[in-house]
Each structure stands twice: as structure tokens, then as C-alpha cells.
Design an enzyme around this catalytic site. Structure first.
Site, PDB file in Angstrom:
ATOM      1  N   VAL A  84      20.419 -56.249  39.569  1.00 36.97           N
ATOM      2  CA  VAL A  84      20.643 -56.043  38.143  1.00 36.97           C
ATOM      3  C   VAL A  84      22.124 -56.245  37.851  1.00 36.97           C
ATOM      4  CG1 VAL A  84      20.484 -54.418  36.221  1.00 36.97           C
ATOM      5  CG2 VAL A  84      18.739 -54.400  38.037  1.00 36.97           C
ATOM      6  N   ARG A  92      28.223 -54.706  26.812  1.00 36.93           N
ATOM      7  CA  ARG A  92      28.139 -53.941  25.561  1.00 36.93           C
ATOM      8  C   ARG A  92      27.403 -54.694  24.462  1.00 36.93           C
ATOM      9  NH1 ARG A  92      29.782 -49.411  27.868  1.00 36.93           N
ATOM     10  NH2 ARG A  92      31.854 -49.430  28.776  1.00 36.93           N
ATOM     11  N   ARG A  93      26.432 -55.485  24.842  1.00 38.89           N
ATOM     12  CA  ARG A  93      25.654 -56.217  23.839  1.00 38.89           C
ATOM     13  C   ARG A  93      24.163 -55.919  23.977  1.00 38.89           C
ATOM     14  NH1 ARG A  93      28.171 -62.267  23.800  1.00 38.89           N
ATOM     15  NH2 ARG A  93      26.640 -62.508  22.113  1.00 38.89           N
ATOM     16  N   GLY A  94      23.817 -54.860  24.734  1.00 40.52           N
ATOM     17  CA  GLY A  94      22.438 -54.409  24.815  1.00 40.52           C
ATOM     18  C   GLY A  94      21.556 -55.143  25.804  1.00 40.52           C
ATOM     19  N   LEU A  96      21.439 -55.034  29.191  1.00 39.17           N
ATOM     20  CA  LEU A  96      20.857 -54.193  30.235  1.00 39.17           C
ATOM     21  C   LEU A  96      19.665 -53.419  29.685  1.00 39.17           C
ATOM     22  CD1 LEU A  96      20.842 -53.007  33.058  1.00 39.17           C
ATOM     23  CD2 LEU A  96      22.469 -51.274  32.262  1.00 39.17           C
ATOM     24  N   THR A  97      19.829 -52.831  28.511  1.00 41.35           N
ATOM     25  CA  THR A  97      18.726 -52.071  27.916  1.00 41.35           C
ATOM     26  C   THR A  97      17.520 -52.958  27.668  1.00 41.35           C
ATOM     27  OG1 THR A  97      20.259 -50.509  26.877  1.00 41.35           O
ATOM     28  CG2 THR A  97      18.042 -50.656  25.939  1.00 41.35           C
ATOM     29  N   GLU A 121      25.781 -47.609  40.091  1.00 41.04           N
ATOM     30  CA  GLU A 121      26.378 -46.602  39.216  1.00 41.04           C
ATOM     31  C   GLU A 121      25.266 -45.678  38.720  1.00 41.04           C
ATOM     32  OE1 GLU A 121      29.780 -47.924  36.628  1.00 41.04           O
ATOM     33  OE2 GLU A 121      28.824 -49.880  36.943  1.00 41.04           O
ATOM     34  N   TYR A 125      21.587 -45.643  35.317  1.00 40.31           N
ATOM     35  CA  TYR A 125      20.131 -45.663  35.432  1.00 40.31           C
ATOM     36  C   TYR A 125      19.474 -44.352  35.006  1.00 40.31           C
ATOM     37  CZ  TYR A 125      20.895 -50.118  37.565  1.00 40.31           C
ATOM     38  OH  TYR A 125      21.284 -51.423  37.763  1.00 40.31           O
ATOM     39  N   PHE A 411      17.689 -52.743  49.286  1.00 38.89           N
ATOM     40  CA  PHE A 411      16.978 -53.924  48.787  1.00 38.89           C
ATOM     41  C   PHE A 411      17.650 -54.451  47.530  1.00 38.89           C
ATOM     42  CE2 PHE A 411      14.819 -50.040  47.449  1.00 38.89           C
ATOM     43  CZ  PHE A 411      14.771 -50.156  46.083  1.00 38.89           C
TER      44      PHE A 411
END
Length: 411
Positions: A84, A92-94, A96-97, A121, A125, A411
Site C-alpha cells: 500500500v 492528502r487527496r483521499g 488511501l481512503t 505506520e 490503519y 508479506f
């Protein structure tokens, strides 16, 4: 600001760019060609997502199809979330969400009740419902001063050096025998056995190539250890270090024989181990635990994707009959009250309108799921609320496990 595409499934011809984007997000240091090709071979493209800005890949996320041992010994489907990353130019543009949203929806559609990961981190999560559920033990043992007392029968174990690659199948058979015995272990799919043989010279840090020793008892291979040796000489003499990569045994004496061997390798004065089970028995064989310099670090993070199916998949040390009021803002299909009834033979879990006995978020259920984090400890931190007197003690004991959960490799 340019509008980005929604996450979509990776095409085979996009893998190299996708992988380079991931590597860059983690600092840009290229991995060995051997490692790159292994992960290419292990990739199921239909389970990998990317975000593109025009023709450029700017975010990545994947999910292996694993089977995870849970308390009671069952092997449960689990999505192993991996690789990921978001390009530094597009933070900061969404993204990951949006990837986590799409990925958990996919995992639910695949019928996998659990998602698991190792977190670069942890705080990130937690927002998506993941919680640390197992831990790894690190140690740096002064083998020049720490003695090892071994159980009766250890001298009956024969050890011999072997070529790590030539005896890979034998070692995998030993590993497979240990998987059902401890929650958190992964049943290795074809191809994953090669992970333990990765040995690029650039990553040895002055240590030897990978070495392997087999343990044999009554004509049967009962254990193995893979390790490297880093020679070092001072004016006062030798000061080499043994670096343990992997060790498995099917019985206590085979494990003890392997540990004794590692403690006694010529021209070395220390043994470094990382990510071992926190309750591993060698800690009770050493003469001075303080000189082992123990440290514990978070390891496997668990996310319940389907609360009912996940709680039904494991067993419970003592009988439990409890109603959970679960909060899950990111996967709202889990929110609400669930009645769990189970014991050491099995369990059922379903929706209920009965009054709740315990209230928590899905993160707390994930933390406690493998038996390595106590519900009572979470309650002490204010993360679990007892609504019926006595319910916490009942559930806390039932959710425990005879051995600590352990993730054998990343993994």
C-alpha cells in the site's frame, strides 16, 4: 486540481509501473531482481488496485489470498493486504481512503471474513478498523555468557548441514506441521516457500550466505533452522554474530537441539533473533534472561470484515454466551448487536435484538481475535465497556488462547 481516477484493478501489462510506484513510496531503494520476480510471480492481478493520474500510476494496494490459523486450529480465508503506497506528489487527496474502501468491499465480496496486514505506520490503519493482534519477540543474546539447559531427549536429535534450496521441500513439510498449532500462522500457498530463500548479497550486511541445519529424530526430519553468520574479529579475539532467519520444530527436543546449536556456533559471541513468538520456550532454558535483551514489537494487524463469520470461525477456551454491540463506521454492515455462543468445540454468531453485554468498536474485536490481546486489558484502557456485570470476565477468558499468536513472516 486535476480529478483522479477511482481505484481500479491492475492489468498485467501495468505491473512494472505499479511496482515501481510502490517502491518509490517507500523510499525508492530498488529491491533485488530475485525479490522483484518473486513478488511478480505471487501477484494475483485481480486482487491488486491502483490509482492513475492520466497515464501515471500514483497509488497502489494489493491483497494476497491467505489462509490464517485461528484459535482452535481452523484455517480461515484472509486477505493479506500488502504494498500500500501513495506517491509523495499526491498525498492528502483521499487516495488511501478510496483504496481501502474499494479493497474492503472486494474482500467482503470474495467471502473472506478477515483482512490482515503488517503496518508501516500503525496509526494510519487504525482509521480503517485494523488493530495489532499479535506481537513478535526480538532478542540479542550474549551467547558467551548465557547458558542453555535443554530437556531430556535433546541428545537424541541429530543435526546436519544441508543446502537450503535442495532441502526446501523437507523444511516446508516441517513448517506445515506447525501451522495448525498456533493462531496467526499462515498456510503457505505454492510459491511462498521461496520467500525464505531470498538471499541477495546486498542485504547481508557482511554476513554469510544463508545456511541451513536440519534436525532429525528416529530417522525423521523434525526441525530446521536457517541463519547467517557475521564474522568479526577484535584485538581480544572473535566476536561473531549468528543471525537467525527462521526456525521450526515439531517437538520440544528438536527445537531445543536447534537453539543449542545456534548458541554454540564457533567464533561467535551473540545470537540475534527477530519476530519470534513472545512465549517461545527457549526463554525458559536460558541461564540469564536479562542478557538476552528482549524487546517486543507489534506484528500482525487484524480487521474483521464479516463479524459474524469471523467469530464463528474460531473456538473459545471456555463457554461464552455474550452479546456484543459493535461500532464500525468504515464497514457499517458490521455495526449493531451480535450474539456469540461458543466453546472449545465451535461457535455460532448472528444478529440479535437482545440487550448488549459488551460494547466496543470493530478494532477491539480485531485486537482480541487471535487471543493475544486481552479484552480485560482493552477494557482497562476504556476501549471495551461492560454493560452486564460478569460479561467481561466470561468473554475475556473465552477469547484467550493456550499459545500466543504469531506471524512467521511478512508479506
Amino acid at each position: 486540481m486535476r480529478e483522479l481516477r477511482e481505484p481500479r484493478v491492475l492489468r498485467r501489462d501495468e505491473w512494472d509501473e505499479w511496482y515501481d510506484t510502490f517502491v518509490r513510496a517507500f523510499g525508492g531503494v530498488p529491491e533485488s531482481a530475485e525479490e522483484r520476480e518473486l513478488f511478480r510471480a505471487l501477484t494475483s492481478h485481480e486482487r491488486y488496485l491502483g490509482v492513475w493520474d492520466g497515464e501515471s500510476c500514483v497509488a497502489t494496494a494489493g491483497a494476497y489470498d491467505f489462509r490464517l490459523t485461528v484459535p482452535g486450529g481452523a484455517s480461515v480465508p484472509a486477505a493479506g493486504v500488502t504494498m500500500v503506497g501513495v506517491s509523495a506528489t499526491h498525498r492528502r487527496r483521499g487516495m488511501l481512503t478510496s483504496m481501502m474502501r474499494r479493497q474492503l468491499d472486494d474482500v467482503r465480496a470474495w467471502g473472506e471474513p478477515l483482512a490482515i496486514l503488517t503496518a508501516s505506520e500503525p496509526d494510519i490503519y487504525g482509521r480503517f478498523g485494523y488493530a495489532a493482534a499479535s506481537f513478535g519477540l526480538h532478542a540479542e543474546i550474549d551467547t558467551s555468557r548465557v547458558r542453555l539447559s535443554v530437556p531430556a531427549g535433546t541428545d537424541d536429535v541429530r543435526l546436519r548441514y544441508v543446502d537450503p534450496g535442495a532441502e526446501l521441500e523437507v523444511c516446508e513439510a516441517v513448517y506445515a506441521r506447525t501451522v495448525p498449532a498456533r493462531a496467526g500462522m499462515l498456510a503457505r500457498r505454492p510459491g511462498w516457500e521461496r520467500l525464505g530463500l531470498l538471499d541477495p548479497e546486498s542485504e547481508r550486511g557482511g554476513a554469510s550466505p544463508l545456511q541451513c541445519v536440519l534436525a532429525e529424530r528416529n530417522g525423521e526430519v523434525t526441525g530446521y533452522a536457517r541463519f547467517r553468520v557475521r564474522p568479526e574479529w577484535r584485538d581480544s579475539g572473535h566476536n561473531g554474530q549468528v543471525l537467525l532467519q527462521d526456525l521450526a520444530g515439531v517437538d520440544p527436543v528438536s527445537e531445543a537441539a536447534l537453539w543449542r546449536f545456534l548458541f554454540g556456533i564457533d567464533l561467535t559471541t551473540s545470537l540475534k533473533v527477530r519476530g519470534r513468538p513472545v512465549d517461545e520456550s527457549w526463554q525458559h532454558l536460558v541461564s540469564d534472561i536479562r542478557r538476552c535483551e528482549l524487546r517486543v514489537r507489534d506484528s500482525l494487524y487484524v480487521r474483521l470484515v464479516d463479524v459474524g463469520a469471523a467469530l464463528e470461525a474460531r473456538t473459545y477456551q471456555t463457554p461464552v454466551d455474550v452479546v456484543f454491540d459493535v461500532e464500525d463506521a468504515f464497514c457499517p454492515w458490521n455495526s449493531g448487536r451480535w450474539r456469540l455462543s461458543g466453546d472449545a468445540k465451535g461457535a455460532v454468531c448472528g444478529r440479535t435484538s437482545d440487550a448488549a453485554d459488551l460494547a466496543m468498536s470493530v478494532r477491539e474485536l480485531g485486537a482480541a481475535y487471535l487471543g493475544g490481546v486481552g479484552l480485560a486489558s482493552l477494557a482497562g484502557a476504556g476501549r471495551v465497556r461492560e454493560l452486564r456485570k460478569g460479561a467481561l470476565a466470561e468473554a475475556a477468558v473465552g477469547f484467550g488462547a493456550a499459545t500466543a499468536p504469531w506471524l512467521p513472516h511478512g508479506f
